[in-house]
Structure formats: C-alpha cells, structure tokens
Design a protein around this motif. Structure first.
Motif, PDB file in Angstrom:
ATOM      1  N   ARG A 123       0.838  -1.207   0.000  1.00 49.59           N
ATOM      2  CA  ARG A 123       0.000   0.000   0.000  1.00 49.59           C
ATOM      3  C   ARG A 123       0.867   1.250   0.000  1.00 49.59           C
ATOM      4  N   ALA A 124       1.925   1.236   0.801  1.00 53.19           N
ATOM      5  CA  ALA A 124       2.809   2.403   0.876  1.00 53.19           C
ATOM      6  C   ALA A 124       3.524   2.610  -0.455  1.00 53.19           C
ATOM      7  N   ALA A 125       4.097   1.533  -1.013  1.00 56.81           N
ATOM      8  CA  ALA A 125       4.905   1.667  -2.226  1.00 56.81           C
ATOM      9  C   ALA A 125       4.050   2.073  -3.429  1.00 56.81           C
ATOM     10  N   TYR A 126       2.852   1.519  -3.527  1.00 61.37           N
ATOM     11  CA  TYR A 126       2.001   1.847  -4.665  1.00 61.37           C
ATOM     12  C   TYR A 126       1.086   3.033  -4.375  1.00 61.37           C
ATOM     13  N   ALA A 127       1.267   3.656  -3.192  1.00 62.44           N
ATOM     14  CA  ALA A 127       0.478   4.830  -2.792  1.00 62.44           C
ATOM     15  C   ALA A 127      -1.017   4.581  -2.964  1.00 62.44           C
ATOM     16  N   GLN A 128      -1.442   3.407  -2.503  1.00 60.46           N
ATOM     17  CA  GLN A 128      -2.878   3.070  -2.547  1.00 60.46           C
ATOM     18  C   GLN A 128      -3.279   2.569  -1.162  1.00 60.46           C
TER      19      GLN A 128
END
Ligand code: HEC
Ligand code: HEC
Length: 495
Positions: free
Chosen positions: A247-252
């Motif tokens: 979630r953090a890496a894909y900003a979702q």
C-alpha cells in the motif's frame, strides 16, 4: 593455477624494470625534467587511447538517456524487501538475494548457483552447500544484477527473454511471440521466472504440476493471504506486513491484497530495485572524462590491447565487448569448458551439455553460443563464464586470448565447489569444435594477461566493494525484526 597467478607479479616486475630504466635515462640528461621519457611514453599511450575513445564514440556513461529509478524510490524500496525475502520461494528457504547479493558482486561467488535444498538457507557464497547429493542442479552461473537496466535486447545467458520490435518475448510463449504478461521492461519480464524454477526457488512440491503462471499467482496469493489455502501458509501478521508495504509503495492506502499483491506488481517492484543498481562510476570512466591519472600505465597498455584490432597490436576484445557497456548483446561460441549438469538435459541427466542460444532458436549454428557479457565490474562478478568454469580473472582472460588451448588444458581442480560434473569436458569440446567457434586464439606474451586484467580492474565502481556504499541496497537489520515470520534473508558467509 601456480602459472596463472604468476602473471601478476611478472607484469609488475616488467613494469618496474621499465620504469626504473626511464628514470636512469632522465637523470643522465640534466636538461630534461626528471621523468620525461616515461611521461612522453605515457603521453603517447594517452594519445593512442584518446584516438580510440574518439573513433568509437565512447563516453563511459552507458546509463545516459536511460530512465533508471533511484534506490530511494518507494517501488525500489518495496522491491528490495521482496528481493531479500524467502517468502517468494516455495519452501520459504531462498530469496533472490541468495544468488544475487549486493556484497557478492550481485551474484553468489559460486560457479553454479545453489537455491533450494541448501544445508543452511541463510549461508551465501562459496560455503553454501547442497544437502545430501552434492552435484548442483542449477546449470548456469548467476550473472550480476548490477547495471541490469542497461541491457537493451536480451536477458539470460541464452537470451530467452528478448526485446522484439513489438514487445517482449519470454519462454512462456511460442518462439518469436510476444508475451502479453511480460511487463514494462526486460528486467520486469525476467523477474517473473526465478520463482518458477524448481532448482532456484520453487522446490519440488509447491504447486507441483502447475504452470509457471499458476506458480506465480499462488506465490502472490500466499504473500497476500488470499485465494486457495496453500503450502507454507504465512501468518496473518506476515500478510499484513506485506499489505502495508505494498500500500505504501504503490500509494494506494486502502487497496486490498488481491488488488495490490499480484504477481505483476511483485515483479514490477523487484525490477525497480534491480534497475536502481547502477554502478558505472569507475576509474575508466574518469579516464575517458579526462583524468589521465585515473588509471595505471599497465591498465592503459591493457586498454590498447583490448580495443586495438588483431594485427594492429591488439586482441579486438571490443569487437564483441563493444561500446560503453562492453557488450554487443550477440551470441558467440567461445569454447567455454562445459562443466556442470548442462541445460539441455531434462530428459537425459547424463548428457551434461548446454547448447546455449540453440535452446531458444533451434538453429544449428547457435549451438554452444552464449551472450557476450558486459565487463563492467567484472573483477567482482566471478566465477566467470556462463557456467563459472573459471575461478580467477587471469585464467578467464587467458581463455579469451587462446580459447582452444585453454579449453584443452582446462583444470577442473580450480572449481572450489564440490560435486560439479566434469566428466564430459573433452567430449563436449570435440562437439563444440564441429560447430563454428567464433573466437580465434593465438599465442600471446604472458605479460599481456596482467595488462588486460589491470584494464578490467578499472571497470570496477568503488561503491561495489564498499560495504557502507552498498548499504543502501541491503535492507537494514531493524527491518528484519519487523518481519513477523523472520523471512528476510540476513545472509552470512559462514555456516
Ligand atoms: C538459485 C540461485 C538464483 C536465485 C534464487 C535467483 N537467481 Fe537470478 N539467476 C540465477 C542464474 C543461475 C541465472 C542465469 C540463468 C540463465 O541464464 O539461464 C540468473 C539470471 C538472472 C537475471 C538475468 C541477468 C542477465 O544478465 O541477463 C536476473 C536479472 C536475475 N537472475 C534476477 C533474479 C531475481 C529478481 C530473482 C528473484 C525473483 C532471482 N534472480 C533469483 C540464479 C538465481
Ligand atoms: C567473439 C566475441 C568475443 C571476443 C572477441 C572476446 N570476447 Fe570475451 N566473451 C565473449 C562471450 C560470448 C563470453 C561469454 C562466454 C560464455 O559464457 O560461454 C565472454 C566472456 C568474457 C569474460 C567473462 C565475463 C563474465 O562475466 O563471466 C571476460 C573477462 C572476457 N570475455 C574478456 C575478454 C577479453 C579480455 C577479450 C580479448 C582478449 C575478449 N573477452 C574477447 C565474447 C568475446
């Protein structure tokens, strides 16, 4: 071996003798500055090299015009976590970094890689051993992941992942076809394969009988804690840890595991981490950019030998190791001694033979042809050759100078790894010679080996031998403590 290691001192002695003799001449002539004849000679070498650099249009910056990510980017950070996680292997015992460790030159220091069934899963390097049977099952040497984003056309020693005009071909599709699931670049396409290989990461039982795609999907489901109940189910805390990371890496921040933790996104992140490994800032680059003191006189002599054509005082190494990335990405038969299980042997384990590019094209002329490797950082990426047959750089260079002689006299005693199959060496050499060898050898003065090796050493970016500098590409130990099941590879060299 003794003869081979003697070349270094010999080259040094010769060089010192020459240097000493220049000094004497200079001191006789009171009007000439101290080291004039040496510096004139040096200047001549620099002028000759300068011409070569100009004629060939070298700028020593193969990353120019390439859009490569920084290791600080969120996706590369997630990729690093995945690259170092044993969660991507069937039996939770192998990570990508097991065979491509940043402190081992982006490889594993083994002639032939050991993935599953190691005696101690976290041991990397030449003390990594197989349980029980000692003969390695992985047929090839692990190439470095350093500068992997600089390849334009092909991945793997046989180029089975390939950039075509209309897209990327992979072994998942028929010859010359584009794989619609390959991803956005060659490194992404490649990163989808190691997890499907039994010997490398999958093991014998994970998704046994499934396809490459079902294996990838099941690994993604296991990591995300969704889908079928699978072998080696991860704890809820572990799947939560990965969901937070994705979630953090894909900003979702609110996306679900089935949406985010897909085999596509796993490979994409792995590729961003790998593509951030750009290590091109070496002494040769500084020399090409104008710092004439950046490389030694011996290395300059070696560079001349490397670039000059045969018959003009050189060995034309650059006819294949071409350009600033030191490869033409073509396939050649240079008679590497055939050791190990070989790759064409699924049906006949006693064949011990690797036909290289032929396995992809089935063209008779491609038998025993392998991709020309890049030589950037080559001093730290041994053992050398597609199967790691050579365990010292001078012996590899000797092979390139006179392949047939070297292959004929190949000494398997140099292999530091136990159990490597060497029974078919001579038979394979005979068969290799019936095809087209692409590299003619010639007798050579022994000191040329030391000069060429000195030149090859100038292609090492000092970062890759500096633990602190490489630290950015290795997950911190604190992160490993956050990993609930402790699946992060904390590699060690000793059992
Ligand atoms: C058991 C050791 C092992 C493991 C684990 C492993 N690799 Fe490799 N890797 C190899 C070997 C051996 C090759 C060469 C295979 C060939 O050319 O046929 C290779 C090839 C590659 C290449 C191609 C390099 C080039 O120059 O073309 C890349 C990139 C790569 N691996 C990345 C990965 C990633 C990403 C993972 C984890 C998903 C991984 N590897 C896991 C051993 C390993
Ligand atoms: C005809 C093309 C060709 C020429 C000319 C050539 N090479 Fe190579 N070189 C190759 C290929 C192909 C390989 C890989 C062979 C294999 O793995 O089976 C290789 C491998 C190497 C390696 C091992 C790299 C690694 O990562 O394992 C070194 C070092 C090397 N060459 C140096 C040289 C030097 C020095 C010269 C000149 C004396 C030279 N080569 C000339 C094609 C060539």
């Amino acid at each position: 071996m003794i003869m081979k290691s003697a070349y270094f001192p010999l080259a040094c002695v010769l060089f010192l003798m020459l240097a000493g003799c220049y000094k004497d001449t200079a001191s006789v002539d009171a009007y000439v500055p101290d080291n004039s004849s040496a510096s004139i000679l040096r200047a001549e070498t620099d002028i000759e090299l300068g011409k070569i650099i100009q004629q060939r249009g070298l700028h020593a910056n193969p990353a120019k015009d390439k859009n490569l990510p920084s290791i600080e980017s969120p996706l590369a950070q997630l990729g690093m976590k995945l690259f170092f996680s044993k969660a991507l292997s069937g039996d939770l015992d192998v990570a990508c970094a097991t065979c491509h460790h940043p402190l081992l030159g982006g490889g594993d220091n083994l002639s032939l890689s050991i993935g599953v069934n190691a005696t101690a899963p976290d041991v990397v390097g030449h003390k990594r051993l197989l349980q029980g049977k000692l003969s390695p099952g992985v047929p090839r040497n692990a190439p470095t992941t350093f500068n992997i984003g600089l390849w334009q056309n092909v991945m793997f020693h046989d180029g089975r992942v390939e950039q075509l005009a209309s897209g990327i071909h992979t072994p998942d599709v028929a010859p010359a076809e584009v794989d619609p699931h390959a991803g956005s670049n060659l490194v992404h396409a490649q990163a989808r394969f190691p997890v499907t290989s039994n010997h490398e990461m999958r093991g014998e039982t994970f998704d046994a009988g499934g396809t490459t795609q079902s294996c990838r999907d099941k690994l993604a489901q296991r990591l995300g804690g969704y889908g079928d109940t699978m072998q080696g189910k991860l704890s809820d805390a572990e799947t939560r840890y990965w969901l937070d990371a994705f979630r953090a890496a894909y900003a979702q921040p609110v996306a679900s595991a089935p949406e985010l933790i897909t085999e596509h996104n796993i490979a994409a992140a792995l590729a961003e981490y790998e593509r951030s490994q750009v290590f091109i800032s070496n002494p040769w680059k500084h020399y090409v950019e104008g710092n004439l003191a950046a490389i030694s006189p011996a290395a300059k002599q070696g560079a001349l030998l490397f670039f000059r054509e045969r018959g003009q005082g050189g060995y034309a190494c650059a006819s294949c190791h071409r350009g600033d990335f030191f490869t033409d990405e073509q396939f050649r038969n240079v008679l590497l001694p055939a050791i190990g299980p070989g790759k064409s042997n699924a049906s006949n384990p006693n064949l011990q033979r690797d036909y290289g590019r032929w396995l992809v094209t089935q063209q008779e002329t491609d038998k025993f042809r392998f991709r020309t490797p890049s030589l950037l950082n080559v001093a730290v990426t041994g053992p050398w050759g597609h199967n790691g047959a050579y365990t010292s750089l001078p012996s590899m260079v000797e092979h390139m100078l006179n392949p047939f002689q070297a292959a004929l006299n190949y000494d398997p005693a140099q292999l530091k790894q136990p159990g490597i199959q060497t029974g078919q060496l001579q038979q394979n050499l005979r068969e290799m010679l019936t095809g087209d060898s692409d590299l003619a050898g010639q007798p050579y003065p022994p000191e040329d080996v030391g000069k060429l090796v000195a030149f090859l050493h100038t292609l090492t970016d000092p970062c890759v031998t500096d633990k602190a500098c490489m630290g950015k590409w290795i997950p911190p130990t604190e992160q490993s403590r956050q990993d609930p099941m402790g699946l992060q590879l904390n590699a060690r060299l000793e059992p």
